[in-house]
Design a protein around this motif. Structure first.
Motif, short mmCIF file in Angstrom:
data_model
loop_
_atom_site.label_atom_id
_atom_site.label_comp_id
_atom_site.label_asym_id
_atom_site.label_seq_id
_atom_site.Cartn_x
_atom_site.Cartn_y
_atom_site.Cartn_z
N VAL A 117 0.86 -1.18 0.00
CA VAL A 117 0.00 0.00 0.00
C VAL A 117 0.90 1.23 0.00
O VAL A 117 1.98 1.22 0.61
N ALA A 118 0.49 2.29 -0.71
CA ALA A 118 1.32 3.48 -0.82
C ALA A 118 0.48 4.74 -0.66
O ALA A 118 -0.66 4.80 -1.14
N GLU A 119 1.05 5.73 0.01
CA GLU A 119 0.43 7.04 0.14
C GLU A 119 1.41 8.10 -0.34
O GLU A 119 2.61 8.06 -0.02
N ILE A 120 0.89 9.05 -1.12
CA ILE A 120 1.67 10.19 -1.59
C ILE A 120 1.41 11.33 -0.63
O ILE A 120 0.27 11.75 -0.45
N VAL A 121 2.46 11.84 0.01
CA VAL A 121 2.30 12.81 1.08
C VAL A 121 2.20 14.23 0.52
O VAL A 121 3.04 14.66 -0.26
N SER A 122 1.16 14.93 0.92
CA SER A 122 1.01 16.35 0.60
C SER A 122 0.97 17.13 1.90
O SER A 122 0.92 16.55 2.99
N ARG A 123 0.96 18.45 1.81
CA ARG A 123 0.92 19.26 3.04
C ARG A 123 -0.39 19.08 3.78
O ARG A 123 -0.47 19.37 4.97
N TRP A 124 -1.43 18.58 3.09
CA TRP A 124 -2.72 18.38 3.75
C TRP A 124 -2.82 16.99 4.38
O TRP A 124 -3.75 16.73 5.15
N SER A 125 -1.89 16.08 4.05
CA SER A 125 -2.05 14.70 4.50
C SER A 125 -0.88 14.19 5.32
O SER A 125 -0.84 13.00 5.64
N ASP A 126 0.07 15.03 5.66
CA ASP A 126 1.32 14.56 6.27
C ASP A 126 1.07 13.74 7.53
O ASP A 126 1.52 12.59 7.62
N SER A 127 0.39 14.29 8.52
CA SER A 127 0.18 13.55 9.76
C SER A 127 -0.74 12.36 9.56
O SER A 127 -0.55 11.30 10.17
N GLU A 136 -2.77 2.21 11.13
CA GLU A 136 -3.92 1.40 10.70
C GLU A 136 -3.50 0.29 9.74
O GLU A 136 -3.93 -0.86 9.89
N TYR A 137 -2.65 0.63 8.77
CA TYR A 137 -2.22 -0.39 7.81
C TYR A 137 -1.43 -1.50 8.50
O TYR A 137 -1.55 -2.68 8.15
N ALA A 138 -0.60 -1.12 9.46
CA ALA A 138 0.16 -2.13 10.20
C ALA A 138 -0.78 -3.01 11.03
O ALA A 138 -0.66 -4.25 11.03
N LYS A 139 -1.71 -2.38 11.73
CA LYS A 139 -2.67 -3.14 12.53
C LYS A 139 -3.49 -4.10 11.69
O LYS A 139 -3.81 -5.21 12.12
N ALA A 140 -3.80 -3.69 10.45
CA ALA A 140 -4.58 -4.53 9.55
C ALA A 140 -3.76 -5.66 8.93
O ALA A 140 -4.31 -6.52 8.25
N GLY A 141 -2.43 -5.65 9.15
CA GLY A 141 -1.58 -6.73 8.67
C GLY A 141 -1.09 -6.60 7.24
O GLY A 141 -0.69 -7.59 6.63
N ILE A 142 -1.10 -5.37 6.69
CA ILE A 142 -0.60 -5.17 5.33
C ILE A 142 0.93 -5.23 5.35
O ILE A 142 1.57 -4.47 6.08
N PRO A 143 1.55 -6.12 4.56
CA PRO A 143 2.99 -6.39 4.71
C PRO A 143 3.91 -5.21 4.43
O PRO A 143 4.92 -5.04 5.12
N HIS A 144 3.60 -4.40 3.40
CA HIS A 144 4.51 -3.33 2.98
C HIS A 144 3.76 -2.01 2.85
O HIS A 144 2.66 -1.97 2.28
N TYR A 145 4.38 -0.93 3.34
CA TYR A 145 3.80 0.41 3.26
C TYR A 145 4.85 1.36 2.71
O TYR A 145 5.98 1.42 3.22
N LEU A 146 4.49 2.09 1.66
CA LEU A 146 5.37 3.08 1.05
C LEU A 146 4.81 4.48 1.29
O LEU A 146 3.62 4.72 1.07
N ILE A 147 5.67 5.40 1.72
CA ILE A 147 5.33 6.81 1.87
C ILE A 147 6.19 7.59 0.89
O ILE A 147 7.42 7.49 0.92
N VAL A 148 5.55 8.35 0.00
CA VAL A 148 6.25 9.03 -1.08
C VAL A 148 6.08 10.54 -0.97
O VAL A 148 4.95 11.04 -0.93
#
Length: 206
Positions: A117-127, A136-148
């Motif tokens: 799963v990946a999220e693109i970080v903007s000034r409105w979504s940083d936190s 949430e993604y970790a708790k749900a058991g998703i193996p890999h998370y990308l922050i761009v």
């Protein structure tokens, strides 16, 4: 059900969420049954997500072509698709990009299906991306998370987090930067995935 779902006194159920009009669902997420508006996403944000999804999809297709010894798993890639993390209390996110096991035409996407799963970080979504969704993604058991992170050129930094040893909290495996590292991503799991910075540029391609 009240039509003003942003002011509902009771948590939203999955059936109630699915009963909403598609155009209403497109701009909301649900966290523990509470409806929240999605953050603003400008063109560079959406194009960066699209480029990342293209690169991941190409790698998944190559993996299927090159896979030997049995039938390789079917992987598809989507952007801004509804992802049910858990039903009670209902939590539905819409990741900027997600790689998941192939689904039937009427199947909804759940955390159990997701590989990356990946999220693109903007000034409105940083936190929201770095704290709330990461947890949430970790708790749900998703193996890999990308922050761009991105700028007017395209992706500028990529953080790679993964679940290790059965934990439900992410460990950071790598962080790459466009001015320092030769490639944006270099993963061997869940399939070989090498993404060059030029693949994540947002300028129109000739």
């Amino acid at each position: 059900m009240t039509t003003n779902w942003l002011e509902r006194p009771n948590p939203l159920s999955l059936d109630e969420y699915l009963a909403l009009a598609e155009d209403a669902r497109a701009e909301i997420e649900v966290v523990d049954g509470i409806v929240t508006l999605r953050e603003r996403r400008d063109r560079a944000h959406q194009k960066t997500a699209f480029r990342l999804a293209e690169a991941v999809e190409a790698a998944a297709a190559k993996f299927r072509r090159d896979h030997g010894g049995g039938e390789p798993p079917c992987v598809e890639v989507n952007t801004e698709v509804e992802l049910v993390l858990w039903e009670v209390p209902l939590t539905v996110r819409k990741p900027d990009a997600v790689a998941h096991r192939c689904l039937g035409p009427y199947e909804g996407l759940t955390a159990a299906d997701v590989l990356i799963v990946a999220e693109i970080v903007s000034r409105w979504s940083d936190s929201r991306d770095r704290i709330h969704k990461k947890g949430e993604y970790a708790k749900a058991g998703i193996p890999h998370y990308l922050i761009v992170d991105f700028d007017e050129i395209g992706a500028v930094a990529v953080e790679h987090y993964a679940l290790l040893g059965g934990e439900r909290t992410y460990s950071r495996l790598a962080i790459t930067h466009r001015d320092r590292d030769p490639c944006a991503l270099n993963l061997s799991d869940p399939f070989t995935l090498r993404v060059e910075w030029r693949e994540l540029e947002v300028a129109p391609r000739g």
